[in-house]
Design a protein around this motif. Structure first.
Motif, PDB file in Angstrom:
ATOM      1  N   PHE A 256      32.454  65.895  78.902  1.00 32.31           N
ATOM      2  CA  PHE A 256      33.060  64.738  79.752  1.00 32.31           C
ATOM      3  C   PHE A 256      31.882  63.824  79.864  1.00 32.31           C
ATOM      4  CE2 PHE A 256      33.966  62.968  83.949  1.00 32.31           C
ATOM      5  CZ  PHE A 256      35.315  62.754  83.840  1.00 32.31           C
ATOM      6  N   VAL A 257      30.662  64.315  80.281  1.00 36.40           N
ATOM      7  CA  VAL A 257      29.793  63.309  80.503  1.00 36.40           C
ATOM      8  C   VAL A 257      29.083  62.540  79.252  1.00 36.40           C
ATOM      9  CG1 VAL A 257      27.511  63.146  81.410  1.00 36.40           C
ATOM     10  CG2 VAL A 257      28.918  64.717  82.348  1.00 36.40           C
ATOM     11  N   LEU A 258      28.999  63.207  78.271  1.00 39.96           N
ATOM     12  CA  LEU A 258      28.686  62.650  76.959  1.00 39.96           C
ATOM     13  C   LEU A 258      29.718  61.422  76.438  1.00 39.96           C
ATOM     14  CD1 LEU A 258      27.110  65.908  75.055  1.00 39.96           C
ATOM     15  CD2 LEU A 258      25.951  63.845  76.123  1.00 39.96           C
ATOM     16  N   THR A 259      30.940  62.072  76.520  1.00 37.78           N
ATOM     17  CA  THR A 259      31.840  60.788  76.079  1.00 37.78           C
ATOM     18  C   THR A 259      31.738  59.725  77.055  1.00 37.78           C
ATOM     19  OG1 THR A 259      33.449  62.892  75.412  1.00 37.78           O
ATOM     20  CG2 THR A 259      34.488  60.523  75.837  1.00 37.78           C
ATOM     21  N   LYS A 370      31.411  59.072  88.453  1.00 37.91           N
ATOM     22  CA  LYS A 370      30.443  59.676  89.169  1.00 37.91           C
ATOM     23  C   LYS A 370      31.069  60.968  90.069  1.00 37.91           C
ATOM     24  CE  LYS A 370      28.845  57.051  92.752  1.00 37.91           C
ATOM     25  NZ  LYS A 370      27.852  56.392  93.668  1.00 37.91           N
ATOM     26  N   ARG A 371      32.458  60.456  90.792  1.00 34.97           N
ATOM     27  CA  ARG A 371      32.862  61.580  91.504  1.00 34.97           C
ATOM     28  C   ARG A 371      33.415  62.550  90.606  1.00 34.97           C
ATOM     29  NH1 ARG A 371      37.168  58.272  93.217  1.00 34.97           N
ATOM     30  NH2 ARG A 371      38.439  59.026  91.706  1.00 34.97           N
ATOM     31  N   GLU A 372      34.264  62.458  89.590  1.00 39.66           N
ATOM     32  CA  GLU A 372      34.432  63.343  88.841  1.00 39.66           C
ATOM     33  C   GLU A 372      33.448  64.363  88.262  1.00 39.66           C
ATOM     34  OE1 GLU A 372      37.476  61.323  86.298  1.00 39.66           O
ATOM     35  OE2 GLU A 372      38.592  60.570  87.992  1.00 39.66           O
ATOM     36  N   ILE A 373      32.493  63.817  87.864  1.00 37.46           N
ATOM     37  CA  ILE A 373      31.233  64.424  87.518  1.00 37.46           C
ATOM     38  C   ILE A 373      30.846  65.577  88.287  1.00 37.46           C
ATOM     39  CG2 ILE A 373      28.934  64.343  86.387  1.00 37.46           C
ATOM     40  CD1 ILE A 373      29.739  61.690  85.207  1.00 37.46           C
TER      41      ILE A 373
END
Length: 456
Positions: A256-259, A370-373
Motif C-alpha cells: 500500500f505504501v510503496l504504491t 496518511k490516515r489510512e497508512i
C-alpha cells in the motif's frame, strides 16, 4: 490522519497502555489529554478560536511566500534563458526543480527534528524564512548558472523546508475534525502566491533587472514573512508534549505504501514540467507578450488554490484511492485533450486552469493517505504509525520526482522531437514532454487501479 479528543478530561488507566500503544487515535488522544490535565492553565481550543486561526494565517502567509515563489520559477526560467549573463546556458531548469525537490526531500529530517526537539521546533519557521531572505539576497550577486543552482536552488530549498515543516506538525495540534480542511487552506496559499507573485516578478524583471528584483523580493520575505511566522507555534507547550517514541517505519515496506510512494514520484515528475515551461511554450508558439506568457503560471497556480482547498475537504470524507482517482483522471484528460490538442492561446489557458485544479490538488490527498497508512499499520500489528512522519515519507517521493523532472525535461526537449511531425501542440517541439506529462498523470492513479483489481 489520526483523530483526537483534546477536550476530554479523562485520564488513561495504566492498564490500557498496551491497547493505546496499538491504537493511533487513542494514542494521540491520551497524549493531548495528559498535556491538558497537567497544564496549569487552559490550553487554547482546538478546531477554532483566535489563536487557531492566527496559526492558520501564519501558515498561509509562509506557504504563499515560500512555495508561491518556488512555483513561480517559470518566470525566472524564461528570463534567465533570454537575458545576460545566463542566456544560452544549460541547466537552468534544474534551479526550480531542485528548490521544490529539497523542500520535500528534507521534510522527514526536519519533521523528525520537530518531534525530537519540540523546544526548538517553535523557531524553525522564523529561521527558515530568514534563510530564504539570505538566499534571495545572495542570488542577486550570482553570475553563473551553477551559482544559481547552489544559492537560489539548494539554499532556498533547504531554508524553505525548515519554514514549512512546523506547519505540518502543529496543524495536528490545532485542528482535529477540520484537519484536512485546515491543511488544504494553508497549502492552497502556494497557489495564491503562485498566482500573485509572477506578475510582480514580471514587472520588476522588466523594469529593474533580476538583481534588484531579487533584493526587493528578499526584503518582502524579511518584512512580511518573518514577523508573521511568530504565530506558527504549537498549541501544546513543549514541556507537555508527548515524550513517547512516535517513529515506526515498519509499514513503509507494505504494498500500500510503496504504491502510493511510486505514484507520488510519477505525479511529481509530470507535475512540475508545465509550470516550468508553459511561459516559454506560449511565447514560442503564439508570440505572446511577457505578461500573457506569465499568465499561464498565474492561472495554473490560482486554480491549484481552489483544488487544494477542495481536495482537503474531500480527504476528510473519502478514501485515498477515491481522491487519487479524481486527481489523476482530471490531470490526464486535461493534458491529452487540452494542451496536446491546443492550436490557440485561449485553449492553453483553459488547460492551465483544469490542470492546476486537478494536478495541483495532489498534496491534499495525503491527508487521506496518511490516515489510512496509520490505520493499516495498526491492523497489521505494527503498532502506532506516526501520521506526521508518514507525511514526511510522502514528501520524499514528491521531492525525488521534482529533482528528476529538471534534467528529464531538458532531455525530453533536446532536438525538438516530433516538431512538425504531429498535429496541434504535439508537433510543436514540446510533444514528447506533453505526452510524458500525460502518462505520468495516468500512472499517478496506480493505487486506484490496483485497488479495483484487488491487488492493493
Amino acid at each position: 490522519m489520526h483523530h483526537s479528543s483534546v477536550n476530554a478530561a479523562e485520564k488513561v488507566d495504566p492498564a490500557d497502555k498496551q491497547q493505546n500503544d496499538s491504537n493511533p487515535s487513542r494514542y494521540i488522544a491520551t497524549s493531548n489529554n495528559d498535556a491538558e490535565s497537567n497544564s496549569s492553565s487552559t490550553l487554547p481550543p482546538v478546531d477554532g478560536g483566535a489563536q487557531a486561526w492566527l496559526f492558520l494565517a501564519g501558515c498561509f502567509v509562509m506557504e504563499g511566500l515560500v512555495f508561491g515563489l518556488a512555483f513561480s520559477f517559470g518566470v525566472f526560467q524564461d528570463y534567465y534563458s533570454t537575458h545576460a549573463p545566463f542566456a544560452g546556458s544549460g541547466g537552468i531548469a534544474v534551479i526550480g526543480t531542485l528548490t521544490t525537490g529539497l523542500m520535500f526531500l528534507g521534510a522527514p529530517i526536519v519533521l523528525a527534528l520537530c518531534r525530537l526537539y519540540p523546544r526548538w521546533a517553535r523557531w524553525f519557521s522564523p529561521m527558515g524564512l530568514s534563510g530564504c531572505f539570505f538566499s534571495l539576497l545572495m542570488t542577486s550577486f550570482c553570475d553563473t548558472v551553477p551559482q544559481l543552482i547552489g544559492v537560489q536552488g539548494a539554499i532556498f530549498g533547504i531554508a524553505g523546508c525548515f519554514a514549512f515543516c512546523p506547519c505540518v506538525v502543529f496543524t495536528d495540534q490545532w485542528f482535529d475534525k477540520r484537519r484536512g480542511l485546515a491543511f488544504g487552506i494553508w497549502a492552497s496559499a502556494a497557489g495564491v502566491g503562485g498566482a500573485g507573485i509572477p506578475p510582480i516578478l514580471d514587472a520588476l524583471l522588466g523594469s529593474v533587472g533580476f538583481r534588484s528584483t531579487l533584493r526587493i523580493i528578499s526584503a518582502i520575505f524579511f518584512v512580511l514573512g518573518v514577523p508573521l511566522a511568530w504565530f506558527i507555534k504549537p498549541r501544546i507547550p513543549h514541556d507537555l508534549a508527548p515524550k513517547e517514541k512516535l517513529f515506526n517505519f515498519r509499514s513503509a515496506r507494505s504494498r500500500f505504501v510503496l504504491t502510493h510512494q511510486l505514484a507520488n514520484v510519477l505525479q511529481a515528475c509530470g507535475f512540475y514540467l508545465p509550470n516550468i515551461f508553459l511561459p516559454t511554450f506560449v511565447r514560442e508558439q503564439f508570440g505572446t507578450s511577457t505578461f500573457l506568457s506569465t499568465l499561464t503560471i498565474m492561472l495554473f497556480n490560482l486554480s491549484a488554490t481552489v483544488g487544494l482547498a477542495g481536495m482537503g475537504a474531500l480527504a476528510d470524507r473519502f478514501s485515498s484511492t477515491t481522491c487519487v482517482m479524481i486527481s489523476a483522471t482530471g490531470s490526464a484528460l486535461s493534458v491529452f485533450l487540452l494542451w496536446g490538442l491546443s492550436t490557440s492561446l485561449p485553449v492553453v489557458y483553459v488547460y492551465c486552469i483544469f490542470y492546476g485544479l486537478f494536478a495541483g490538488c495532489w498534496p491534499a490527498t495525503w491527508q487521506a493517505t496518511k490516515r489510512e497508512i496509520s490505520q493499516r499499520g495498526e491492523e497489521r500489528g505494527y503498532g502506532f504509525v506516526d501520521p506526521v512522519m508518514t507525511f514526511g515519507l510522502l514528501c520524499v517521493g514528491r521531492g525525488l520526482g521534482s529533482i528528476i523532472a529538471g534534467p528529464l525535461s531538458e532531455a525530453l526537449l533536446r532536438g525538438q522531437p516530433l516538431a512538425g511531425e504531429a498535429f496541434a501542440s504535439y508537433g510543436s517541439g514540446y510533444g514528447v514532454l506533453i505526452i510524458f506529462t500525460g502518462i505520468a498523470a495516468v500512472f499517478s492513479g496506480s493505487s486506484f487501479y490496483l485497488e479495483k483489481l484487488k491487488l492493493l
